[in-house]
Write a protein that holds these residues in place. Structure first.
Motif, PDB file in Angstrom:
ATOM      1  N   LEU A 290      56.152  58.496 -47.333  1.00  0.00           N
ATOM      2  CA  LEU A 290      56.822  57.506 -46.490  1.00  0.00           C
ATOM      3  C   LEU A 290      58.344  57.582 -46.607  1.00  0.00           C
ATOM      4  N   GLY A 291      58.822  58.272 -47.641  1.00  0.00           N
ATOM      5  CA  GLY A 291      60.252  58.248 -47.923  1.00  0.00           C
ATOM      6  C   GLY A 291      60.709  56.836 -48.250  1.00  0.00           C
ATOM      7  N   TRP A 292      59.848  56.097 -48.946  1.00  0.00           N
ATOM      8  CA  TRP A 292      60.108  54.667 -49.202  1.00  0.00           C
ATOM      9  C   TRP A 292      60.099  54.349 -50.689  1.00  0.00           C
ATOM     10  N   GLU A 293      60.995  53.474 -51.073  1.00  0.00           N
ATOM     11  CA  GLU A 293      60.938  52.793 -52.356  1.00  0.00           C
ATOM     12  C   GLU A 293      61.748  51.506 -52.219  1.00  0.00           C
ATOM     13  N   PRO A 294      61.448  50.494 -53.039  1.00  0.00           N
ATOM     14  CA  PRO A 294      62.165  49.219 -52.914  1.00  0.00           C
ATOM     15  C   PRO A 294      63.657  49.390 -53.160  1.00  0.00           C
ATOM     16  N   LYS A 295      64.460  48.639 -52.380  1.00  0.00           N
ATOM     17  CA  LYS A 295      65.914  48.718 -52.510  1.00  0.00           C
ATOM     18  C   LYS A 295      66.523  47.416 -53.041  1.00  0.00           C
ATOM     19  N   ILE A 296      65.828  46.306 -52.852  1.00  0.00           N
ATOM     20  CA  ILE A 296      66.406  44.999 -53.206  1.00  0.00           C
ATOM     21  C   ILE A 296      66.170  44.709 -54.683  1.00  0.00           C
ATOM     22  N   LYS A 297      67.252  44.430 -55.394  1.00  0.00           N
ATOM     23  CA  LYS A 297      67.162  44.168 -56.828  1.00  0.00           C
ATOM     24  C   LYS A 297      66.487  42.824 -57.085  1.00  0.00           C
TER      25      LYS A 297
END
Length: 318
Positions: A290-297
């Motif tokens: 997906l080319g995805w990982e969480p970005k919000i800390k």
């Protein structure tokens, strides 16, 4: 310019569903929100009701639905223990009959279907972190089984429709998610702690608080839904969707006390039956496909969530 898609979101007035409806509309789609309002709330979608491309149907997915759509996000099912244990038979029906009805609809209209599964399919895991090829350690007759086994069966149905009928499916296993529009009284750890802290009430930690969870902010998760649905036919999942950053329940309680400036004391209660001791996704598959990982800390997400609950509680005080 891409063609407008007609997208069905079951459970569309719920916490995750309302955020998904909002995102899909922002991307130029026509959205049909289906909800029986057992746990979904109209206030979650109030700002969307004037949009001419948004439609709401009060409907229970345990009954068939006959409409024409291009994509289906099947999110319908109470997800917090307080709600799904209140009527466990109905919870199982929602997962199983709901999946059968939505898969049947997808087959009839040749739609893509995203099934919202859960990290609970892993039960109290003996593998850590959890990978998608782990089959789980689930109690099939416990108080949480209606949800855990219902979701496992929904996954089974998805893959049988894929094998037998060539249906295009996407299965996402959702780990703990938090953010604005969580239910005030859903009994989940983030909302519980924030509400207790804002009220200055004792914060209840079950067991010694060493059990861990991995918390994903809602905007990150919705991004993962969209990216999962956009993959080609060869990718079915299941794929873990969550934040691999692990935190103990006690650490979460202490962080929320600090962020709210609360004078709440932390008190301990016995651990509920079948409560998982560790929860953390391995998201290698999501990163690669997906080319995805969480970005919000976590601290940023918690601050936004605290602000939301503070506003809700202020309304009650008026």
């Amino acid at each position: 310019m891409p063609l407008m898609k007609r997208v069905l979101v079951t459970g569309g007035a719920g916490f995750l569903g309302s955020h998904l409806c909002e995102r899909l509309l922002a991307e130029g789609n026509e959205v049909i929100c289906v909800d029986n309002f057992y746990t979904g709330q109209k206030k979650n979608i109030l700002t969307l009701l004037d949009n001419p491309y948004f439609e709401v149907l009060r409907h229970d997915v345990t009954f068939p639905l006959y409409i024409e759509v291009d994509e289906i996000y099947n999110l319908a099912c109470p997800a917090s223990p307080i709600h799904y244990q209140f009527d466990p038979v109905q919870t199982t029906k929602t997962s199983v009959h709901g999946a059968i009805n939505m898969l049947g609809l997808a087959k009839r209209v040749k739609a893509k279907l995203f099934q919202a599964s859960t990290s609970e399919v892993y039960g109290d895991p003996e593998m850590h972190p959890q990978k998608e090829n782990y089959w789980g350690n689930v109690n099939p007759i416990g108080v949480r089984s209606c949800y855990d086994e219902g979701k496992r069966c929904a996954e089974t149905l998805c893959f049988d429709y894929w094998r037998q009928h060539g249906l295009e499916i996407k299965v996402g296993r959702i780990f703990n998610t938090y953010g604005p529009r969580m239910d005030l009284n859903d009994g989940r750890v983030v909302s519980n702690f924030i509400v207790q802290a804002l009220k200055g009430a004792p914060i209840t930690v079950y067991g010694d608080g060493s059990q861990t969870r991995s918390f994903c902010y809602v905007d990150d998760l919705i991004e993962a839904f969209i990216k999962t649905m956009a993959t080609d036919k060869s990718f079915t999942g299941p794929v873990n969707l969550g934040n691999p950053s692990e935190m103990s329940v006690l650490e979460l309680a202490e962080t929320i006390v600090e962020l709210t400036g609360s004078k709440s004391e932390i008190v301990r209660k016995p651990l509920p039956s079948d409560d998982p001791t560790r929860r953390r996704p391995d998201i290698t598959l999501a990163r690669e496909n997906l080319g995805w990982e969480p970005k919000i800390k976590p601290l940023d997400g918690l601050k936004e969530t605290i602000k939301y609950f503070d506003n809700i509680l202020s309304e009650f005080d008026k």
